[in-house]
Design a protein around this motif. Sequence first.
Motif, short mmCIF file in Angstrom:
data_model
loop_
_atom_site.label_atom_id
_atom_site.label_comp_id
_atom_site.label_asym_id
_atom_site.label_seq_id
_atom_site.Cartn_x
_atom_site.Cartn_y
_atom_site.Cartn_z
N PRO A 1 0.84 -1.20 0.00
CA PRO A 1 0.00 0.00 0.00
C PRO A 1 0.87 1.25 0.00
CG PRO A 1 0.04 -0.99 2.19
CD PRO A 1 0.83 -1.89 1.29
N ARG A 9 -3.59 4.07 6.65
CA ARG A 9 -3.58 3.02 7.68
C ARG A 9 -3.01 1.72 7.14
NH1 ARG A 9 -6.17 4.08 12.23
NH2 ARG A 9 -6.40 1.90 12.78
N ALA A 10 -3.26 1.45 5.86
CA ALA A 10 -2.75 0.21 5.26
C ALA A 10 -1.22 0.22 5.27
CB ALA A 10 -3.27 0.06 3.84
N ARG A 31 -0.04 -0.49 8.75
CA ARG A 31 -0.14 -1.93 9.04
C ARG A 31 0.97 -2.71 8.35
NH1 ARG A 31 -5.69 -1.31 8.87
NH2 ARG A 31 -5.70 -1.85 6.66
#
Length: 240
Positions: free
Chosen positions: A66, A70-71, A74
Amino acid sequence: MIEVRGLHKRFGDHVALRDVDLEVSRGEVVVVIGPSGSGKSTLCRCLNRLETPDAGEVRIDGAPLPAEGRALARLRADVGMVFQSFNLFQHRTVLDNLTLAPVRVRGLSRAEAEERARELLDRVGIGGQAGKLPAQLSGGQQQRAAIARALAMRPKALLFDEPTSALDPEMVGEVLDVMTGLARDGMTMVVVTHEMGFARQVADRVVFMADGEVVETGAPAAFFDSPASDRARDFLAKVL
Ligand code: ADP
Ligand code: MG
């Protein structure tokens, strides 16, 4: 688990990575070696998108990296990184260093995060240092704290970029011992290092880079005893 295809990265006119392919299987330990400037750090940094490649593909567990949000946070939790310079939060205790991101990114409660942090600090042999600030620890202890911090995110894989290069010689062994333990426990690891003993004993595979390219890759015994390329032979003659 990690698949790199045709990776290119340039800085201005300088080509740092040229058509790099790499595959790392679950539980595999890949040690990346090569001369200074050969692109080892850039490769590592492309794996968790600290650098954006110009071309090519990186997949973790089959999914492309990504780009943001947020991806991406993570992803960086899933593929943890340990740097030469430790990079701990200097104004936070060792315990806070291990709990902040698991609470924020993984959604753990403070109590859960703290319990896990204490287990990890014990595991890397610095359980007694939880309440101290990083500057109160030795370099070897700080690097072990940095490894524990990466582990606190329950990563799928860990990247190490010359984790012992900034340490006084007497502290190198304690950090390599922790890394050896992780390897034995089945952690998927990509390790950039000049510690040839570690490479020979712990690596499942050695990747030799020069001038931004993967020049050869092989089992450690085969690579160290009979390197196929002149560039690897020259390099080994200088470092061994
Ligand atoms: P290694 O880790 O093998 O020593 P690097 O990946 O750090 O090599 O660097 C590869 C090449 O890319 C070097 O020539 C380096 O100077 C250059 N380089 C790396 N990062 C940058 C950057 N942010 N800006 C410009 N050049 C860079
Ligand atoms: Mg480097």
